[in-house]
Scaffold this motif. Structure first.
Motif, PDB file in Angstrom:
ATOM      1  N   ALA A 101      16.758 -16.487   1.129  1.00 31.41           N
ATOM      2  CA  ALA A 101      17.488 -17.023   2.289  1.00 31.41           C
ATOM      3  C   ALA A 101      17.597 -15.951   3.375  1.00 31.41           C
ATOM      4  N   SER A 102      17.266 -16.310   4.602  1.00 32.20           N
ATOM      5  CA  SER A 102      17.222 -15.335   5.698  1.00 32.20           C
ATOM      6  C   SER A 102      18.595 -14.787   6.060  1.00 32.20           C
ATOM      7  N   ASN A 103      19.652 -15.535   5.770  1.00 31.89           N
ATOM      8  CA  ASN A 103      21.007 -15.096   6.133  1.00 31.89           C
ATOM      9  C   ASN A 103      21.752 -14.451   4.970  1.00 31.89           C
ATOM     10  N   ALA A 104      21.064 -14.202   3.852  1.00 32.61           N
ATOM     11  CA  ALA A 104      21.733 -13.626   2.683  1.00 32.61           C
ATOM     12  C   ALA A 104      22.093 -12.171   2.941  1.00 32.61           C
ATOM     13  N   VAL A 109      25.984 -13.062  -1.146  1.00 36.39           N
ATOM     14  CA  VAL A 109      25.386 -13.401  -2.441  1.00 36.39           C
ATOM     15  C   VAL A 109      26.449 -13.258  -3.519  1.00 36.39           C
ATOM     16  N   SER A 110      26.540 -14.266  -4.414  1.00 37.51           N
ATOM     17  CA  SER A 110      27.633 -14.297  -5.384  1.00 37.51           C
ATOM     18  C   SER A 110      27.157 -14.859  -6.717  1.00 37.51           C
ATOM     19  N   GLU A 111      28.101 -15.060  -7.632  1.00 39.96           N
ATOM     20  CA  GLU A 111      27.772 -15.634  -8.933  1.00 39.96           C
ATOM     21  C   GLU A 111      27.102 -16.991  -8.803  1.00 39.96           C
ATOM     22  N   ALA A 112      27.411 -17.708  -7.748  1.00 39.52           N
ATOM     23  CA  ALA A 112      26.807 -19.029  -7.549  1.00 39.52           C
ATOM     24  C   ALA A 112      25.287 -18.935  -7.461  1.00 39.52           C
ATOM     25  N   ASP A 113      24.796 -17.799  -6.982  1.00 43.41           N
ATOM     26  CA  ASP A 113      23.346 -17.618  -6.855  1.00 43.41           C
ATOM     27  C   ASP A 113      22.680 -17.299  -8.190  1.00 43.41           C
ATOM     28  N   THR A 114      23.463 -17.104  -9.237  1.00 45.60           N
ATOM     29  CA  THR A 114      22.895 -16.813 -10.557  1.00 45.60           C
ATOM     30  C   THR A 114      22.863 -18.040 -11.458  1.00 45.60           C
ATOM     31  N   LEU A 115      23.424 -19.157 -11.001  1.00 48.88           N
ATOM     32  CA  LEU A 115      23.478 -20.357 -11.833  1.00 48.88           C
ATOM     33  C   LEU A 115      22.068 -20.788 -12.232  1.00 48.88           C
ATOM     34  N   GLY A 116      21.889 -20.997 -13.526  1.00 46.90           N
ATOM     35  CA  GLY A 116      20.585 -21.422 -14.029  1.00 46.90           C
ATOM     36  C   GLY A 116      19.613 -20.289 -14.280  1.00 46.90           C
ATOM     37  N   LEU A 117      20.017 -19.056 -13.940  1.00 44.42           N
ATOM     38  CA  LEU A 117      19.133 -17.908 -14.134  1.00 44.42           C
ATOM     39  C   LEU A 117      19.478 -17.175 -15.424  1.00 44.42           C
ATOM     40  N   THR A 118      18.445 -16.700 -16.113  1.00 43.99           N
ATOM     41  CA  THR A 118      18.662 -15.804 -17.246  1.00 43.99           C
ATOM     42  C   THR A 118      18.142 -14.406 -16.911  1.00 43.99           C
ATOM     43  N   LEU A 119      17.032 -14.336 -16.176  1.00 45.84           N
ATOM     44  CA  LEU A 119      16.393 -13.058 -15.825  1.00 45.84           C
ATOM     45  C   LEU A 119      16.218 -12.190 -17.068  1.00 45.84           C
ATOM     46  N   ASN A 156      13.927  -6.580   4.508  1.00 40.83           N
ATOM     47  CA  ASN A 156      14.138  -6.336   3.078  1.00 40.83           C
ATOM     48  C   ASN A 156      15.220  -7.271   2.535  1.00 40.83           C
ATOM     49  N   LYS A 157      14.928  -7.913   1.418  1.00 38.10           N
ATOM     50  CA  LYS A 157      15.764  -8.969   0.880  1.00 38.10           C
ATOM     51  C   LYS A 157      16.813  -8.449  -0.107  1.00 38.10           C
ATOM     52  N   ILE A 158      17.797  -9.294  -0.367  1.00 34.84           N
ATOM     53  CA  ILE A 158      18.779  -9.027  -1.414  1.00 34.84           C
ATOM     54  C   ILE A 158      18.142  -9.357  -2.769  1.00 34.84           C
TER      55      ILE A 158
END
Length: 356
Positions: A101-104, A109-119, A156-158
């Motif tokens: 996301a260009s505005n991140a 960026v928060s826990e909501a952005d990790t939903l569904g991720l295991t990494l 450079n991205k988050i």
């Protein structure tokens, strides 16, 4: 009094000049490469299982030196070469994702952005698509999860980072981070825990031409020692993300007892079958028949077997060509129950075949 002081000054300068001249004429002592040795690698940090050995062990054959480094002691490696690249810690099973996301920002960026991720590697049900979370196992720096660091800071991205729990590493807070270039020709890292909205940590990391990478621990933002100087190691024994076939599909998988070469600096290796020539009989005239590969994974896990019992393969040995052109033959002696060895403390033997 002034004349006396002047005479002392002239005398001191003369002595200093003579000492410098004498030192410049002294011969430079060149230490010859080791003829070889038998070593037990110090892979264990404490009482952990050998299959989850906590150390990575770097080896320098020509110096008879091993360097043990805790796998959990670092999180990011910053490349000191011409390009601007950052690696994540495959030896802990760390995984990462780029927020596109260009505005991140670090604040948004928060826990909501990790939903569904295991990494992380799913050891029970690994998927080919999970390779996207990890740096390339062949060490290709054009295939890192974190994109090349742009000279334009806004480009450079988050990055969201799961620091990894592979091989018994205790779970730690997920991290969000951003890397930019700084005015000194190095990197600036900003990061915080995934729930943080303020008070981010900033670390400046210089490039150092003596090393391939400078490493940072996100536990305290410190630059830490991991790899030896780039000319001073040949291979590393470690636990790490690797790959295997699962239902006939290539997938990422966490492996113990991996061997990776210092291929970025020209170290190469070839395998020799003992049915062709024995380890004891292999000599300089046999080198020309060896198929050397300058690949990080030229040895990988192929030196050992886990069936019927964990142990070294006795029908092969390896030939290593180091940074200085020295050629060593390398035999693995023991590493597990199948050969009366100790898991996490493999025993190796190496001998100089040809001096570089």
């Amino acid at each position: 009094m002034n004349k006396f002081n002047s005479m002392i000054t002239v005398a001191l300068l003369a002595v200093t000049f003579t000492a410098c001249k004498k030192n410049s004429d002294e011969p430079i002592v060149v230490v010859p490469p080791s003829d070889g040795n038998t070593l037990t690698l110090n892979g264990l940090v404490g009482t952990e299982l050998g299959s989850a050995a906590g150390n990575s062990v770097y080896l320098d054959f020509s110096a008879d030196k091993q360097t043990s480094v805790a796998r959990s002691s670092w999180d990011l490696g910053f490349y000191s070469g011409a390009d601007f690249r950052v690696i994540i810690n495959n030896t802990t099973g760390a995984g990462a994702k780029v927020i596109t996301a260009s505005n991140a920002s670090l604040a948004t960026v928060s826990e909501a952005d990790t939903l569904g991720l295991t990494l992380a590697v799913n050891q029970a049900n690994p998927a080919n698509t999970d390779f996207a979370y990890f740096d390339a196992i062949n060490g290709n720096l054009s295939n890192t999860v974190i994109p090349a660091v742009s000279a334009t800071a806004a480009d450079n991205k988050i990055i969201i980072l799961n620091r990894g729990t592979g091989g018994g590493i205790a779970a730690r807070s997920w991290i969000k981070l951003k890397v930019t270039r700084n005015a000194s020709g190095g990197y600036t890292l900003q990061y915080g825990k995934i729930k943080e909205t303020t008070n981010f940590t900033t670390v400046d990391i210089p490039k150092d031409a003596n090393f391939d990478f400078k490493f940072v621990s996100l536990t305290n933002g410190a630059i830490v020692n991991v790899q030896p100087e780039k000319a001073n190691w040949d291979l590393v024994w470690t636990y790490s993300v690797y790959q295997t076939l699962f239902s006939n599909v290539l997938v990422p998988y966490n492996f113990s007892d991996l061997i990776f070469l210092n291929n970025l600096n020209g170290v190469s290796a070839g395998v020799v079958a003992t049915s062709t020539v024995s380890y004891a009989d292999f000599k300089e005239s046999n080198i020309s028949a060896v198929n050397f590969k300058n690949e990080r994974t030229a040895i990988g896990s192929d030196w050992r077997s886990t069936s019927p019992a964990t142990g070294v393969k006795i029908d092969i040995f390896y030939v290593i060509k180091d940074v200085a052109g020295n050629v060593y033959k390398l035999k693995f002696i023991s590493m597990g129950a199948g050969d009366a060895g100790t898991r996490g403390k493999p025993v190796i033997d190496y001998k100089l075949v040809k001096k570089g």
